[in-house]
Design a protein around this motif. Structure first.
Motif: not given
Length: 74
Positions: A39-40, A43-44, A46-47
């Motif tokens: 999940a992290g 997020d990375k 997506r960033a």
């Protein structure tokens, strides 16, 4: 080895049960860690995509003094 040389201890079944339960708990913990790391990573990623989009947007802007317009002298 010969089973007669090392007879099973009295609480050996309980110990195996405890170890099996600890092993299951450890496996569940590791799986949860892996899921949270995935999940992290999402997020990375997506960033990173957002950063790429910003870079593309910045490339479309004109640069330098001509883009700023005429300067007013005081």
């Amino acid at each position: 080895m010969n089973d007669k040389a090392n007879p099973p201890k009295k609480g050996d079944g309980e110990r195996k049960d405890r170890l099996a339960e600890a092993l299951r708990a450890n496996l569940q913990k590791r799986k949860a860690q892996t899921r949270s790391r995935r999940a992290g990573d999402a997020d990375k990623e997506r960033a990173r995509d957002t950063d790429k989009q910003r870079a593309r947007d910045a490339d479309q802007r004109s640069e330098g003094l001509p883009a700023a317009g005429k300067m007013h002298k005081d």
